[in-house]
Design an enzyme around this catalytic site. Structure first.
Site, PDB file in Angstrom:
ATOM      1  CE  LYS A  13      -2.469   0.079   3.334  1.00  0.00           C
ATOM      2  NZ  LYS A  13      -2.658   0.479   4.509  1.00  0.00           N
ATOM      3  NE  ARG A  87      -6.965   0.343  10.701  1.00  0.00           N
ATOM      4  CZ  ARG A  87      -6.530   0.297  11.170  1.00  0.00           C
ATOM      5  NH1 ARG A  87      -5.578   0.465  12.288  1.00  0.00           N
ATOM      6  NH2 ARG A  87      -5.230   0.046  10.687  1.00  0.00           N
ATOM      7  NE  ARG A 126       9.115  -9.370   3.822  1.00  0.00           N
ATOM      8  CZ  ARG A 126       8.557  -8.086   3.938  1.00  0.00           C
ATOM      9  NH1 ARG A 126       8.026  -6.914   3.135  1.00  0.00           N
ATOM     10  NH2 ARG A 126       8.208  -7.865   5.111  1.00  0.00           N
ATOM     11  NE  ARG A 160      10.738  -6.101   9.414  1.00  0.00           N
ATOM     12  CZ  ARG A 160       9.858  -5.782   8.952  1.00  0.00           C
ATOM     13  NH1 ARG A 160       9.661  -5.404   7.871  1.00  0.00           N
ATOM     14  NH2 ARG A 160       8.919  -5.136   9.771  1.00  0.00           N
ATOM     15  NE  ARG A 171       1.702  -6.913   9.727  1.00  0.00           N
ATOM     16  CZ  ARG A 171       3.253  -7.976   9.907  1.00  0.00           C
ATOM     17  NH1 ARG A 171       3.971  -8.406  10.665  1.00  0.00           N
ATOM     18  NH2 ARG A 171       3.531  -8.405   8.579  1.00  0.00           N
TER      19      ARG A 171
END
Ligand code: ZN
Length: 215
Positions: A13, A87, A126, A160, A171
């Site tokens: 985004k 939201r 990743r 991470r 999430r």
């Protein structure tokens, strides 16, 4: 042109918002950034925000609407990209009232639709070199020599904590729970459009452009 950009964390985004800023002279209004900026400015509104946050409370819808109203007044741009708000349906309604009061209209709500399994795969794979920061991916971009950084030869790699599959999944679930109620709201207003958030960056950009041209 006034847009709301919806998409889960990791859908790109930020990248697309940046492109829209560059190409169309829009400005991204992210609620997180607005809150930080207002606090830092020391304005009356900023002090209110600070007090609420210091008390460990959630910033109320009214306060966020005030914040957006404040930003819209000072906005010297051809439009905005709203990110992180609304939201909930009451927030969407409050935003409608605000825009109406300011003589503005919401042109498009663009949803970057994702395949959650594939997105988790993409993010969770990743890792990067601890020394030089070169980035890699378990599936499609491993170092040429196993365990050795292509760029600097280091053997230390980091992942991470945010990129762990469980974290990414949580999430995505939070995002789905938050946006599920407002999608039908905007569908009914006939401003909702969906683009393929899993496509490559340029293709997503092209789809967004098509939507803005009236698709
Ligand atoms: Zn390296």
């Amino acid at each position: 042109m006034n847009i709301i950009l919806l998409g889960p964390p990791g859908a790109g985004k930020g990248t697309q918002a940046k492109r829209l800023e560059d190409k169309h002279g829009l400005v991204q209004l992210s609620t997180g950034d607005m809150l930080r900026a207002e606090r830092a400015s020391g304005s009356e509104l900023g002090r209110k925000v600070q007090a609420v946050m210091d008390a460990g409370q959630l910033v109320s819808d009214d306060l966020i609407i005030d914040l957006i109203a404040h930003r819209l007044d000072g906005l010297r741009a051809k439009g905005f990209i709203l990110d992180g708000f609304p939201r909930t349906v009451p927030q969407a309604e409050a935003l409608d009232r605000l825009l109406h009061d300011k003589g503005l209209k919401l042109d498009r709500v663009i949803e970057m639709a994702v395949d959650e399994g594939a997105l988790i795969d993409r993010i969770a794979g990743r890792f990067s070199c601890a020394k030089c920061g070169a980035s890699y991916h378990d599936r499609n971009h491993r170092p040429k020599a196993e365990g050795v950084c292509d760029v600097c030869g280091s053997k230390d790699f980091v992942r991470r904590a945010d990129d762990k599959p469980e974290t990414v999944k949580a999430r995505l679930e939070a995002y789905r729970a938050q946006t599920a109620p407002i999608l039908p709201y905007y569908r009914k207003m006939a401003v909702l459009r969906s683009v393929d958030g899993m496509a490559d960056i340029d293709e997503v950009g092209r789809q967004i452009e098509a939507v803005l041209k009236g698709g």
